[in-house]
Write a protein that holds these residues in place. Structure first.
Motif, PDB file in Angstrom:
ATOM      1  N   TRP A  71       6.051  12.403  -4.495  1.00 28.94           N
ATOM      2  CA  TRP A  71       5.629  11.000  -4.514  1.00 28.94           C
ATOM      3  C   TRP A  71       4.221  10.810  -3.938  1.00 28.94           C
ATOM      4  O   TRP A  71       3.879  11.401  -2.910  1.00 28.94           O
ATOM      5  N   SER A  72       3.430   9.950  -4.597  1.00 30.21           N
ATOM      6  CA  SER A  72       2.046   9.736  -4.165  1.00 30.21           C
ATOM      7  C   SER A  72       1.695   8.280  -3.894  1.00 30.21           C
ATOM      8  O   SER A  72       0.530   7.984  -3.627  1.00 30.21           O
ATOM      9  N   ALA A  73       2.664   7.389  -3.956  1.00 30.05           N
ATOM     10  CA  ALA A  73       2.366   5.967  -3.755  1.00 30.05           C
ATOM     11  C   ALA A  73       2.922   5.507  -2.405  1.00 30.05           C
ATOM     12  O   ALA A  73       2.775   6.200  -1.405  1.00 30.05           O
ATOM     13  N   ALA A  74       3.535   4.333  -2.358  1.00 31.19           N
ATOM     14  CA  ALA A  74       3.984   3.743  -1.104  1.00 31.19           C
ATOM     15  C   ALA A  74       4.889   4.695  -0.318  1.00 31.19           C
ATOM     16  O   ALA A  74       5.929   5.136  -0.833  1.00 31.19           O
ATOM     17  N   PRO A  75       4.530   5.023   0.916  1.00 32.89           N
ATOM     18  CA  PRO A  75       5.378   5.903   1.730  1.00 32.89           C
ATOM     19  C   PRO A  75       6.794   5.362   1.920  1.00 32.89           C
ATOM     20  O   PRO A  75       7.727   6.132   2.151  1.00 32.89           O
ATOM     21  N   ARG A  76       6.946   4.062   1.823  1.00 36.02           N
ATOM     22  CA  ARG A  76       8.267   3.450   1.981  1.00 36.02           C
ATOM     23  C   ARG A  76       9.289   4.098   1.049  1.00 36.02           C
ATOM     24  O   ARG A  76      10.461   4.277   1.417  1.00 36.02           O
ATOM     25  N   ALA A  77       8.860   4.475  -0.163  1.00 39.03           N
ATOM     26  CA  ALA A  77       9.791   5.084  -1.119  1.00 39.03           C
ATOM     27  C   ALA A  77      10.271   6.444  -0.619  1.00 39.03           C
ATOM     28  O   ALA A  77      11.435   6.809  -0.814  1.00 39.03           O
ATOM     29  N   VAL A  78       9.393   7.205   0.027  1.00 36.29           N
ATOM     30  CA  VAL A  78       9.800   8.486   0.598  1.00 36.29           C
ATOM     31  C   VAL A  78      10.767   8.251   1.747  1.00 36.29           C
ATOM     32  O   VAL A  78      11.785   8.942   1.880  1.00 36.29           O
ATOM     33  N   GLY A 120      -3.917   5.630  10.780  1.00 33.17           N
ATOM     34  CA  GLY A 120      -3.446   4.413  10.146  1.00 33.17           C
ATOM     35  C   GLY A 120      -2.315   4.585   9.156  1.00 33.17           C
ATOM     36  O   GLY A 120      -1.922   3.621   8.494  1.00 33.17           O
ATOM     37  N   ALA A 121      -1.769   5.793   9.031  1.00 30.92           N
ATOM     38  CA  ALA A 121      -0.655   6.015   8.108  1.00 30.92           C
ATOM     39  C   ALA A 121       0.644   5.528   8.721  1.00 30.92           C
ATOM     40  O   ALA A 121       0.843   5.586   9.933  1.00 30.92           O
ATOM     41  N   ASP A 122       1.558   5.058   7.861  1.00 32.53           N
ATOM     42  CA  ASP A 122       2.824   4.486   8.321  1.00 32.53           C
ATOM     43  C   ASP A 122       3.913   4.882   7.341  1.00 32.53           C
ATOM     44  O   ASP A 122       3.787   4.662   6.133  1.00 32.53           O
ATOM     45  N   ALA A 123       5.000   5.461   7.846  1.00 30.15           N
ATOM     46  CA  ALA A 123       6.097   5.914   6.990  1.00 30.15           C
ATOM     47  C   ALA A 123       6.759   4.787   6.219  1.00 30.15           C
ATOM     48  O   ALA A 123       7.363   5.022   5.168  1.00 30.15           O
ATOM     49  N   GLY A 124       6.660   3.559   6.706  1.00 26.16           N
ATOM     50  CA  GLY A 124       7.318   2.446   6.031  1.00 26.16           C
ATOM     51  C   GLY A 124       6.377   1.550   5.264  1.00 26.16           C
ATOM     52  O   GLY A 124       6.770   0.462   4.820  1.00 26.16           O
ATOM     53  N   ALA A 125       5.135   2.000   5.057  1.00 22.62           N
ATOM     54  CA  ALA A 125       4.112   1.138   4.459  1.00 22.62           C
ATOM     55  C   ALA A 125       4.250   1.013   2.945  1.00 22.62           C
ATOM     56  O   ALA A 125       4.842   1.864   2.277  1.00 22.62           O
ATOM     57  N   GLU A 126       3.682  -0.060   2.436  1.00 21.40           N
ATOM     58  CA  GLU A 126       3.454  -0.179   1.010  1.00 21.40           C
ATOM     59  C   GLU A 126       2.222   0.653   0.679  1.00 21.40           C
ATOM     60  O   GLU A 126       1.556   1.193   1.550  1.00 21.40           O
ATOM     61  N   ALA A 127       1.884   0.772  -0.602  1.00 24.98           N
ATOM     62  CA  ALA A 127       0.760   1.594  -1.019  1.00 24.98           C
ATOM     63  C   ALA A 127      -0.554   1.089  -0.427  1.00 24.98           C
ATOM     64  O   ALA A 127      -0.819  -0.120  -0.424  1.00 24.98           O
ATOM     65  N   THR A 128      -1.353   2.016   0.097  1.00 17.44           N
ATOM     66  CA  THR A 128      -2.670   1.670   0.633  1.00 17.44           C
ATOM     67  C   THR A 128      -3.732   2.482  -0.103  1.00 17.44           C
ATOM     68  O   THR A 128      -4.312   2.027  -1.079  1.00 17.44           O
ATOM     69  N   TYR A 130      -4.738   6.840  -1.226  1.00 15.75           N
ATOM     70  CA  TYR A 130      -4.092   8.135  -1.453  1.00 15.75           C
ATOM     71  C   TYR A 130      -3.902   8.917  -0.163  1.00 15.75           C
ATOM     72  O   TYR A 130      -2.825   9.477   0.084  1.00 15.75           O
ATOM     73  N   GLU A 131      -4.938   8.957   0.674  1.00 15.99           N
ATOM     74  CA  GLU A 131      -4.880   9.754   1.886  1.00 15.99           C
ATOM     75  C   GLU A 131      -3.773   9.280   2.826  1.00 15.99           C
ATOM     76  O   GLU A 131      -2.950  10.068   3.304  1.00 15.99           O
ATOM     77  N   ARG A 132      -3.742   7.976   3.078  1.00 14.20           N
ATOM     78  CA  ARG A 132      -2.745   7.430   4.010  1.00 14.20           C
ATOM     79  C   ARG A 132      -1.359   7.371   3.388  1.00 14.20           C
ATOM     80  O   ARG A 132      -0.352   7.493   4.098  1.00 14.20           O
ATOM     81  N   ASP A 133      -1.303   7.203   2.072  1.00 18.43           N
ATOM     82  CA  ASP A 133       0.001   7.234   1.423  1.00 18.43           C
ATOM     83  C   ASP A 133       0.638   8.619   1.546  1.00 18.43           C
ATOM     84  O   ASP A 133       1.835   8.748   1.838  1.00 18.43           O
ATOM     85  N   LYS A 134      -0.156   9.663   1.334  1.00 21.20           N
ATOM     86  CA  LYS A 134       0.385  11.017   1.456  1.00 21.20           C
ATOM     87  C   LYS A 134       0.775  11.327   2.906  1.00 21.20           C
ATOM     88  O   LYS A 134       1.824  11.922   3.168  1.00 21.20           O
ATOM     89  N   ARG A 135      -0.055  10.929   3.847  1.00 20.14           N
ATOM     90  CA  ARG A 135       0.296  11.156   5.250  1.00 20.14           C
ATOM     91  C   ARG A 135       1.531  10.347   5.630  1.00 20.14           C
ATOM     92  O   ARG A 135       2.407  10.832   6.371  1.00 20.14           O
ATOM     93  N   GLY A 136       1.638   9.131   5.131  1.00 17.73           N
ATOM     94  CA  GLY A 136       2.826   8.335   5.387  1.00 17.73           C
ATOM     95  C   GLY A 136       4.074   8.983   4.824  1.00 17.73           C
ATOM     96  O   GLY A 136       5.149   8.940   5.441  1.00 17.73           O
TER      97      GLY A 136
END
Length: 355
Positions: A71-78, A120-128, A130-136
């Motif tokens: 997955w490469s979008a919103a970390p919330r999905a992971v 600034g990455a967050d495991a529950g975030a919506e898409a921001t 690419y870099e922070r989404d992957k870290r999230g």
């Protein structure tokens, strides 16, 4: 072994599925069902971005030795998927990216997997981005499976059959078209990439060995060069294209964007080049990473591309790579004019770009 692949029908996910089937593993895929997986897998359908999108996975009674998530979008999905699978999967493999490192990325002799990460990455975030989404996504995997039960695969540039970013397919189709081709110098520019199939084999081996934690996964710097890559493209396509090796200064002065308009290429001796093509992969090599020759990657990608009609699929979240033919012609003309002859003459002062 029993493997669950989230996605499993395109590029890296499909490569993982095919590699697992080749090992005799039992494979389940979970995706939206828009494209079909390889034969021999069990399919569950759902949309991770929709309400109740995991319902089919939640209702299923399957348990797995590992799950692979690209997955490469919103970390919330992971996070939602990892929470659902906690207790049902032995290991969570998240295919991340070297982009999670703070810029510039770690290079050979540097901190490698211990390098500073984006903030600034967050495991529950919506898409921001690419870099922070992957870290999230990484944070979400570790949150549910722990540091030892999650495998974070920080991939570099990925090439090979099924590529849906368009880098190698663009070069193949451009060179197959023939004529003078703007070849960005120097010829001996060291490249760093990984074939998706080599990534898949390493991942499955890591699952078998119970590896956890973060690994930079890309081939060694210099596994091939810009010259070898483009010359191999010409060879496998049977093209009579004329590769005109051009001084990086001419290309940059014309406003051409490295990496995107001229895929794979980065100007030598720059922060971009050192980061993209100079990473330390000693940890991955020590744990079994094997990289096939570039000729095999290029030939197999061309075979796949021609089999599907010559037009590669494109991810909607990526800018299509490549250089407009009119821009290419103008840059070549400038290079010839500046050299008082040919673009190859213009490249003469750059190491590795002798005509």
């Amino acid at each position: 072994m029993r493997l669950l692949v989230l996605g499993g029908t395109e590029f890296v996910g499909r490569s993982v599925v095919e590699a697992a089937l080749g090992r005799g593993w039992e494979v389940t895929v979970f995706n939206r069902g828009r494209t079909g997986p390889p034969a021999g897998v069990r399919s569950l359908h759902g949309d991770r971005t929709a309400p109740d999108g995991l319902a089919a996975l939640a209702a299923d009674d399957g348990v797995w030795d590992a799950v692979v998530d690209t997955w490469s979008a919103a970390p919330r999905a992971v996070r939602e998927t990892a929470r659902l699978l906690r207790g049902r999967a032995g290991r969570y493999v998240y295919v991340s990216s070297r982009s999670v490192y703070a810029w510039p990325w770690p290079t050979a002799g540097g901190a490698a997997e211990e390098g500073p990460l984006v903030e600034g990455a967050d495991a529950g975030a919506e898409a921001t981005d690419y870099e922070r989404d992957k870290r999230g996504g990484e944070l979400a995997a570790v949150e549910s499976f722990g540091a030892d039960g999650s495998l974070l695969v920080r991939a570099g540039m990925i090439l090979g059959p099924y590529e849906n970013v368009g880098r190698l397919p663009w070069w193949l189709t451009r060179i197959a078209r023939g004529g003078p081709v703007l070849a960005p110098g120097p010829r001996d520019l060291a490249l760093q990439y990984i074939d998706a199939r080599d990534l898949a084999e390493w991942v499955l081996g890591a699952v078998e060995r119970g590896l956890g934690g973060a690994y930079d996964l890309v081939g060694p710097s210099g596994h091939t060069t810009m010259g070898e890559l483009l010359e191999t493209c010409a060879e496998v396509t049977g093209s009579a294209a004329e590769l005109r090796w051009t001084d990086p200064r001419v290309i940059l002065d014309a406003g051409v964007e490295p990496w995107t308009q001229l895929p794979v290429w980065t100007p030598p001796d720059t922060e971009l080049s050192r980061s993209a093509h100079g990473g330390d992969v000693s940890r991955a090599l020590a744990t079994g990473l094997v990289c096939r020759p570039v000729a095999e990657t290029v030939a197999d990608t061309w075979r796949w591309l021609t089999a599907i009609g010559g037009s590669a699929p494109r991810r909607p979240d990526r800018t299509p790579p490549g250089l407009d033919p009119e821009v290419e012609a103008k840059v070549l003309a400038v290079a010839e004019s500046a050299a008082g002859g040919t673009a190859e003459d213009a490249a003469g002062g750059v190491p590795g770009t002798t005509p």
